[in-house]
Scaffold this active site. Structure first.
Site, PDB file in Angstrom:
ATOM      1  CE1 TYR A   1      -1.218  -1.329  -3.773  1.00 53.15           C
ATOM      2  CE2 TYR A   1      -0.139  -1.260  -5.919  1.00 53.15           C
ATOM      3  CZ  TYR A   1      -0.583  -0.783  -4.633  1.00 53.15           C
ATOM      4  OH  TYR A   1      -0.688   0.948  -4.907  1.00 53.15           O
TER       5      TYR A   1
ATOM      6  CE  LYS B   1      -3.303   1.942  -0.087  1.00 52.91           C
ATOM      7  NZ  LYS B   1      -3.300   2.171  -1.679  1.00 52.91           N
TER       8      LYS B   1
ATOM      9  CB  SER C   1      -0.466   3.316  -3.345  1.00 59.01           C
ATOM     10  OG  SER C   1      -1.895   3.000  -3.393  1.00 59.01           O
TER      11      SER C   1
ATOM     12  CB  VAL D   1      -2.216   4.295  -9.713  1.00 59.03           C
ATOM     13  CG1 VAL D   1      -2.669   2.803  -9.347  1.00 59.03           C
ATOM     14  CG2 VAL D   1      -3.068   5.200  -8.726  1.00 59.03           C
TER      15      VAL D   1
ATOM     16  CE1 TYR E   1      -6.220   5.451   0.497  1.00 57.61           C
ATOM     17  CE2 TYR E   1      -7.840   6.012  -0.868  1.00 57.61           C
ATOM     18  CZ  TYR E   1      -6.549   5.346  -0.659  1.00 57.61           C
ATOM     19  OH  TYR E   1      -6.108   4.325  -1.525  1.00 57.61           O
TER      20      TYR E   1
HETATM   21  N1  GLN Z   1      -5.819   6.796  -5.253  1.00 58.26           N
HETATM   22  C1  GLN Z   1      -5.518   5.281  -5.617  1.00 58.26           C
HETATM   23  C2  GLN Z   1      -6.763   4.614  -5.151  1.00 58.26           C
HETATM   24  O1  GLN Z   1      -7.364   4.752  -4.160  1.00 58.26           O
HETATM   25  C3  GLN Z   1      -4.515   4.936  -4.850  1.00 58.26           C
HETATM   26  C4  GLN Z   1      -4.177   3.405  -5.489  1.00 58.26           C
HETATM   27  C5  GLN Z   1      -2.927   3.194  -5.946  1.00 58.26           C
HETATM   28  O2  GLN Z   1      -1.975   3.973  -5.938  1.00 58.26           O
HETATM   29  N2  GLN Z   1      -2.792   1.742  -5.982  1.00 58.26           N
HETATM   30  O3  GLN Z   1      -7.545   3.647  -5.763  1.00 58.26           O
END
Ligand code: GLN
Length: 300
Positions: A236, A60, A57, A254, A184
């Site tokens: 988040y 993003k 993420s 993550v 994505y």
């Molecule tokens: N690849 C993960 C997902 O789409 C990315 C989410 C994250 O890093 N929080 O669920």
């Protein structure tokens, strides 16, 4: 920094390596690394900062930047809002059967999937290549894509598919859903290390200019847009607590990465794959908290 890092390393015991896809569960929960790049280009590092991991993420804000560069702020804002959802990153975020663009932001999965559809390019491959090129420039060096993680994301991506089809059925996503999702999944699988994240953070802290050379990559107004959303939504549903404990704009992933932006002062890259329940690096946040206290980094 080495002393702080070793003090924070045991905190990883309270967390768990991501296992929503098989490829990520192979991470070493004890790993912890940090890299710092000051706005004048001064560098410092400690711990496992050379380990390569997937950006997840933390891509993003780069998706948002590319969408802003291609479409302008007004258009992007009309497609995805800027308010914190207060919900997990992959939450299905709607009530009364209506999903509204104002209820999502570019730092949660739904918003990031829309960003993929806003990037310009004749094909989705070209769109991804443009994103990868921007990521390279921001990271200040060569980066690749982890093909195993990409395949794992794609074959275990039911939740993200559900989110994307919901967007589509509510008229919030243009283009072919599977192609947008492919972009994505590839974006999440870009490989970085702490240095790369620190460099991206340094450009955002330097209002769009590369550290040291001062070459401008994007307008200052865009760094204000991105940094503001990182402050309120970057961690988040843990963004409020992070604002109290650390007090700077940041983005987690993550894969265990955190990119932190200390406006006008420095970019920080962290790697610590043991995550809390919200998907943020436990030891990484602890380390940023300690560093923020020692160096007075909080913007508040
Ligand atoms: N690849 C993960 C997902 O789409 C990315 C989410 C994250 O890093 N929080 O669920």
């Amino acid at each position: 920094m080495e002393r702080l890092l070793e003090e924070c390393r045991p905190a990883a015991g309270q967390g768990k390596v991501a296992d929503y896809i098989p490829e990520l569960s192979k991470g070493d929960p004890e790993a912890l690394g940090i890299y710092v790049i000051g706005s004048e280009g001064k560098r410092s590092w400690a711990g496992d900062c050379r380990q390569v991991f997937t950006i997840q993420s933390v891509v993003k804000p780069i998706l948002l930047l590319q969408a802003l560069m291609d479409n302008g702020a007004e258009f992007v804002m009309s497609r995805v809002g800027v308010e914190a959802t207060g919900k997990p990153f992959d939450a299905i975020n709607f009530s009364d059967q209506s999903l509204d663009s104002g209820n999502i932001n570019p730092m949660v999965n739904m918003g990031a999937i829309v960003m993929c559809s806003l990037i310009h390019g004749r094909s989705y491959d070209e769109r991804f290549q443009r994103l990868l090129e921007l990521t390279r420039r921001l990271a200040g060096g060569e980066i690749g894509v982890d093909q195993a993680v990409y395949r794992s994301e794609k074959s275990h991506g039911s939740k993200n598919r559900a989110l994307a089809y919901l967007l589509k059925s509510n008229g919030l996503l243009d283009g072919d859903v599977e192609e947008v999702l492919d972009c994505y999944f590839r974006a999440c699988s870009i490989q970085v290390d702490c240095r790369a994240l620190a460099h991206i953070g340094a450009v955002l802290s330097n209002r769009g200019r590369l550290p040291a050379s001062n070459e401008r990559i994007f307008p200052a107004a865009m760094s204000r847009y991105v940094n503001a959303i990182l402050m309120t939504c970057g961690m988040y549903d843990g963004s409020g607590e992070f604002a109290l404990r650390v007090g700077v704009p940041a983005k987690s992933g993550v894969g265990g990465g955190i990119m932190a932006v200390v406006p006008t002062r420095m970019g920080i890259g962290i790697f610590g794959p043991a995550l809390d329940r919200k998907g943020n690096s436990v030891a990484g946040i602890r380390l940023l908290e300690r560093l923020s206290a020692e160096l007075h980094l909080s913007i508040f």
